[in-house]
Design an enzyme around this catalytic site. Structure first.
Site, mmCIF file in Angstrom:
data_model
loop_
_atom_site.group_PDB
_atom_site.id
_atom_site.type_symbol
_atom_site.label_atom_id
_atom_site.label_comp_id
_atom_site.label_asym_id
_atom_site.label_seq_id
_atom_site.Cartn_x
_atom_site.Cartn_y
_atom_site.Cartn_z
ATOM 1 N N ASN A 108 2.095 4.781 7.599
ATOM 2 C CA ASN A 108 1.299 3.631 6.948
ATOM 3 C C ASN A 108 2.065 2.285 7.291
ATOM 4 O O ASN A 108 1.535 1.321 7.356
ATOM 5 C CB ASN A 108 1.854 3.653 5.405
ATOM 6 C CG ASN A 108 1.718 2.379 4.598
ATOM 7 O OD1 ASN A 108 0.442 1.966 4.311
ATOM 8 N ND2 ASN A 108 2.641 1.767 4.173
ATOM 9 N N THR B 244 -2.248 -7.821 -0.043
ATOM 10 C CA THR B 244 -0.868 -7.349 0.145
ATOM 11 C C THR B 244 -0.070 -8.445 0.832
ATOM 12 O O THR B 244 -0.515 -9.304 1.228
ATOM 13 C CB THR B 244 -0.809 -6.026 1.078
ATOM 14 O OG1 THR B 244 -1.256 -6.567 2.257
ATOM 15 C CG2 THR B 244 -1.670 -4.944 0.595
ATOM 16 N N LYS C 140 -5.087 -1.661 15.534
ATOM 17 C CA LYS C 140 -5.820 -0.708 14.615
ATOM 18 C C LYS C 140 -6.940 -0.120 15.169
ATOM 19 O O LYS C 140 -7.312 1.212 14.789
ATOM 20 C CB LYS C 140 -6.285 -1.643 13.379
ATOM 21 C CG LYS C 140 -5.143 -2.058 12.652
ATOM 22 C CD LYS C 140 -4.215 -0.924 12.064
ATOM 23 C CE LYS C 140 -3.172 -1.285 11.140
ATOM 24 N NZ LYS C 140 -2.208 -0.305 10.597
ATOM 25 N N ASP D 118 12.824 3.761 10.648
ATOM 26 C CA ASP D 118 12.142 2.861 11.443
ATOM 27 C C ASP D 118 11.303 3.174 12.428
ATOM 28 O O ASP D 118 11.970 4.004 13.422
ATOM 29 C CB ASP D 118 13.348 1.855 12.072
ATOM 30 C CG ASP D 118 12.971 0.808 12.986
ATOM 31 O OD1 ASP D 118 11.972 0.690 13.100
ATOM 32 O OD2 ASP D 118 13.820 -0.125 13.283
ATOM 33 N N LEU E 278 0.843 -1.348 -0.061
ATOM 34 C CA LEU E 278 0.016 -0.092 0.064
ATOM 35 C C LEU E 278 0.785 1.313 -0.027
ATOM 36 O O LEU E 278 0.352 2.304 -0.641
ATOM 37 C CB LEU E 278 -0.723 -0.053 1.344
ATOM 38 C CG LEU E 278 -1.756 -1.034 1.312
ATOM 39 C CD1 LEU E 278 -2.549 -1.192 2.590
ATOM 40 C CD2 LEU E 278 -3.288 -0.747 0.152
ATOM 41 N N TYR F 227 -3.243 -7.478 16.236
ATOM 42 C CA TYR F 227 -3.511 -6.728 15.058
ATOM 43 C C TYR F 227 -4.775 -5.798 15.265
ATOM 44 O O TYR F 227 -4.672 -4.568 15.246
ATOM 45 C CB TYR F 227 -3.489 -7.396 13.635
ATOM 46 C CG TYR F 227 -3.357 -6.617 12.551
ATOM 47 C CD1 TYR F 227 -2.292 -5.868 12.086
ATOM 48 C CD2 TYR F 227 -4.696 -6.336 11.936
ATOM 49 C CE1 TYR F 227 -2.584 -5.066 11.153
ATOM 50 C CE2 TYR F 227 -4.798 -5.449 10.690
ATOM 51 C CZ TYR F 227 -3.452 -4.669 10.207
ATOM 52 O OH TYR F 227 -3.516 -4.011 9.201
#
Length: 230
Positions: free
Chosen positions: A79, A188, A159, A53, A13, A155
């Site tokens: 991102n 992805t 988010k 990083d 992305l 995860y």
């Protein structure tokens, strides 16, 4: 000329966002941990590379100094992200959680803090945080959506945190347009290229927010169809 930095932009992305924004006339910085991959991506696209990083204070500070010395920044796209270990929920450890949140959430805090002085010097300061429908309480409770079938505690929780962080930053920093973009289920490396959307479709919301020229609402959560429920 709008100058944009994208973290984690050497592939997926981030790379497609860079390609599209270059096409739209932005000057783009490819931020990546891996110098070789980042430089290769930047060369292929005609962008600039900066080693970055998001989990390392010194790396982020050095990147901000480099971008500042080159002329400043108008748009920051947070991102960079990782999925974390693929294991049963009962086997998740504190170290696993630290790793995921260090990149996905704390990385946004670290990068935002470092680049905010540059953004405040812009006439159209913009931050786009790449989040996910997997962090949406509405989506994960809707049996008609694929998000409700995915069990990924770290995860998904990270988010959710990204989206709330976006809202809080937007309230605290009203001079900056700060919004969250959900790419949707896009093919992805993060999902083994299993997503049904192309990377171009997956970057629609990101590009939309990055090209508003510092105008429009702040503190929103959108996907490629518009404002999304959270």
């Amino acid at each position: 000329m709008t100058t944009t930095l994208i973290t984690g932009a050497n592939k997926g992305l981030g790379y497609e966002t860079a390609r599209r924004l270059l096409e739209a006339g932005h000057t783009v910085w490819i931020g990546a941990r891996d110098r070789a991959r980042g430089e290769e991506a930047a060369t292929a696209l005609g962008a600039s590379f900066v080693q970055l990083d998001v989990s390392d204070d010194a790396s982020v500070a050095a990147a901000a100094a480099t971008v500042g010395a080159a002329g400043g920044l108008d748009v920051l796209i947070n991102n960079a992200g990782i999925t974390g270990p693929q294991k049963d929920a009962a086997d998740i450890t504190g170290d696993d959680a630290t790793s995921v949140f260090q990149t996905n959430v704390i990385g946004i805090v670290r990068t935002t803090q470092a680049f905010l002085p540059l953004l405040r010097a812009s006439s159209a300061p913009t931050i786009v945080n790449v989040t996910s429908g997997l962090g949406s309480f509405d989506a994960v409770h809707d049996p008609s959506r694929i998000e409700s079938q995915v069990i990924a505690p770290l995860y998904n929780a990270s988010k959710s945190a990204v989206t709330m962080l976006t809202v809080q930053y937007a309230k605290a920093l009203p001079e900056v347009r700060i919004n969250a973009a959900d790419p949707g289920y896009t093919a992805t490396d993060l999902n083994g290229n299993s997503g049904h959307q192309t990377v171009t479709e997956g970057t629609d919301a990101i590009v939309e927010l990055a090209t508003r020229g510092g105008q429009g609402p702040t503190g929103t959560f959108i996907d490629r169809s518009g404002v999304a429920p959270f």
